[in-house]
Motif scaffolding. Sequence first.
Motif, PDB file in Angstrom:
ATOM      1  N   GLY A  12       0.821  -1.204   0.000  1.00  0.00           N
ATOM      2  CA  GLY A  12       0.000   0.000   0.000  1.00  0.00           C
ATOM      3  C   GLY A  12       0.852   1.248   0.000  1.00  0.00           C
ATOM      4  O   GLY A  12       1.992   1.246   0.457  1.00  0.00           O
ATOM      5  N   TYR A  13       0.291   2.324  -0.542  1.00  0.00           N
ATOM      6  CA  TYR A  13       0.967   3.626  -0.600  1.00  0.00           C
ATOM      7  C   TYR A  13       2.384   3.514  -1.146  1.00  0.00           C
ATOM      8  O   TYR A  13       3.351   3.975  -0.528  1.00  0.00           O
ATOM      9  N   ALA A  14       2.543   2.868  -2.281  1.00  0.00           N
ATOM     10  CA  ALA A  14       3.817   2.741  -3.004  1.00  0.00           C
ATOM     11  C   ALA A  14       4.877   1.980  -2.217  1.00  0.00           C
ATOM     12  O   ALA A  14       6.066   2.165  -2.443  1.00  0.00           O
ATOM     13  N   LYS A  15       4.463   1.124  -1.306  1.00  0.00           N
ATOM     14  CA  LYS A  15       5.405   0.272  -0.577  1.00  0.00           C
ATOM     15  C   LYS A  15       5.289  -1.149  -1.124  1.00  0.00           C
ATOM     16  O   LYS A  15       4.187  -1.689  -1.231  1.00  0.00           O
ATOM     17  N   TYR A  16       6.436  -1.728  -1.466  1.00  0.00           N
ATOM     18  CA  TYR A  16       6.494  -3.097  -1.971  1.00  0.00           C
ATOM     19  C   TYR A  16       7.599  -3.831  -1.227  1.00  0.00           C
ATOM     20  O   TYR A  16       8.591  -3.224  -0.824  1.00  0.00           O
ATOM     21  N   TRP A  17       7.439  -5.153  -1.082  1.00  0.00           N
ATOM     22  CA  TRP A  17       8.490  -5.962  -0.488  1.00  0.00           C
ATOM     23  C   TRP A  17       8.471  -7.331  -1.143  1.00  0.00           C
ATOM     24  O   TRP A  17       7.423  -7.804  -1.566  1.00  0.00           O
ATOM     25  N   ARG A  18       9.643  -7.961  -1.206  1.00  0.00           N
ATOM     26  CA  ARG A  18       9.719  -9.302  -1.802  1.00  0.00           C
ATOM     27  C   ARG A  18       9.012 -10.313  -0.908  1.00  0.00           C
ATOM     28  O   ARG A  18       9.196 -10.333   0.304  1.00  0.00           O
ATOM     29  N   SER A  19       8.223 -11.167  -1.524  1.00  0.00           N
ATOM     30  CA  SER A  19       7.412 -12.130  -0.787  1.00  0.00           C
ATOM     31  C   SER A  19       8.235 -13.064   0.090  1.00  0.00           C
ATOM     32  O   SER A  19       7.834 -13.387   1.208  1.00  0.00           O
ATOM     33  N   ASP A  20       9.389 -13.494  -0.399  1.00  0.00           N
ATOM     34  CA  ASP A  20      10.188 -14.440   0.381  1.00  0.00           C
ATOM     35  C   ASP A  20      10.992 -13.767   1.495  1.00  0.00           C
ATOM     36  O   ASP A  20      11.619 -14.447   2.294  1.00  0.00           O
ATOM     37  N   GLN A  21      10.936 -12.439   1.595  1.00  0.00           N
ATOM     38  CA  GLN A  21      11.609 -11.721   2.680  1.00  0.00           C
ATOM     39  C   GLN A  21      10.642 -11.356   3.816  1.00  0.00           C
ATOM     40  O   GLN A  21      11.071 -10.944   4.883  1.00  0.00           O
ATOM     41  N   ILE A  22       9.348 -11.511   3.573  1.00  0.00           N
ATOM     42  CA  ILE A  22       8.348 -11.237   4.618  1.00  0.00           C
ATOM     43  C   ILE A  22       8.290 -12.440   5.546  1.00  0.00           C
ATOM     44  O   ILE A  22       8.055 -13.565   5.108  1.00  0.00           O
ATOM     45  N   VAL A  23       8.523 -12.192   6.834  1.00  0.00           N
ATOM     46  CA  VAL A  23       8.561 -13.291   7.802  1.00  0.00           C
ATOM     47  C   VAL A  23       7.400 -13.254   8.789  1.00  0.00           C
ATOM     48  O   VAL A  23       7.191 -14.222   9.523  1.00  0.00           O
ATOM     49  N   GLY A  24       6.647 -12.157   8.824  1.00  0.00           N
ATOM     50  CA  GLY A  24       5.525 -12.094   9.745  1.00  0.00           C
ATOM     51  C   GLY A  24       4.576 -10.954   9.415  1.00  0.00           C
ATOM     52  O   GLY A  24       4.979  -9.925   8.876  1.00  0.00           O
ATOM     53  N   LEU A  25       3.304 -11.178   9.742  1.00  0.00           N
ATOM     54  CA  LEU A  25       2.259 -10.170   9.543  1.00  0.00           C
ATOM     55  C   LEU A  25       1.481 -10.053  10.847  1.00  0.00           C
ATOM     56  O   LEU A  25       1.079 -11.061  11.423  1.00  0.00           O
ATOM     57  N   LEU A  26       1.282  -8.828  11.308  1.00  0.00           N
ATOM     58  CA  LEU A  26       0.555  -8.602  12.553  1.00  0.00           C
ATOM     59  C   LEU A  26      -0.476  -7.502  12.333  1.00  0.00           C
ATOM     60  O   LEU A  26      -0.112  -6.364  12.018  1.00  0.00           O
ATOM     61  N   PRO A  27      -1.787  -7.834  12.483  1.00  0.00           N
ATOM     62  CA  PRO A  27      -2.798  -6.792  12.308  1.00  0.00           C
ATOM     63  C   PRO A  27      -2.649  -5.717  13.390  1.00  0.00           C
ATOM     64  O   PRO A  27      -2.377  -6.030  14.546  1.00  0.00           O
ATOM     65  N   ILE A  28      -2.804  -4.479  13.009  1.00  0.00           N
ATOM     66  CA  ILE A  28      -2.732  -3.374  13.962  1.00  0.00           C
ATOM     67  C   ILE A  28      -4.090  -3.259  14.640  1.00  0.00           C
ATOM     68  O   ILE A  28      -5.109  -3.134  13.968  1.00  0.00           O
ATOM     69  N   GLU A  29      -4.108  -3.316  15.961  1.00  0.00           N
ATOM     70  CA  GLU A  29      -5.354  -3.231  16.721  1.00  0.00           C
ATOM     71  C   GLU A  29      -5.616  -1.795  17.190  1.00  0.00           C
ATOM     72  O   GLU A  29      -6.711  -1.294  17.055  1.00  0.00           O
ATOM     73  N   GLU A  30      -4.587  -1.149  17.741  1.00  0.00           N
ATOM     74  CA  GLU A  30      -4.741   0.220  18.235  1.00  0.00           C
ATOM     75  C   GLU A  30      -4.263   1.208  17.182  1.00  0.00           C
ATOM     76  O   GLU A  30      -3.306   0.943  16.471  1.00  0.00           O
TER      77      GLU A  30
END
Length: 127
Positions: A12-30
């Motif tokens: 989002g907002y012109a941010k990209y990352w390589r799929s194999d470099q992403i190690v975790g996803l955490l939904p923002i609650e606050e």
Amino acid sequence: MEIKRDRMVHLGYAKYWRSDQIVGLLPIEEDRGPGRRTEVFVASRSEPVTASRSEASILRDMASLPDEARVAEAGSIAEDLVGALRDLSPVLKRMLKNEEGFDVEYWAGRLRRVMESDDDGQEDLFG
């Protein structure tokens, strides 16, 4: 689910990352809101990258086939829209319905049904 290697994932907002470099996803609650949906942890950074897309849509893009990228993006947009509609205050929902004839609950439900549909959803789109 298999993560596709060397795929650029839109955060989002012109941010990209390589799929194999992403190690975790955490939904923002606050303090969640426009531009702040998910913290994305990547192998080369000590601090997470803040993404404006949901963790489900990012994960779907990490694992989807290249041919399905546009369909996945449309699904991601619909999912984010349902989330934004859900987050509207009850007062604003009533105002939109009474003053402008826009029923937030109807459209959020319709989008959810299309996203959950096993078929191509054409009947739901035009019915």
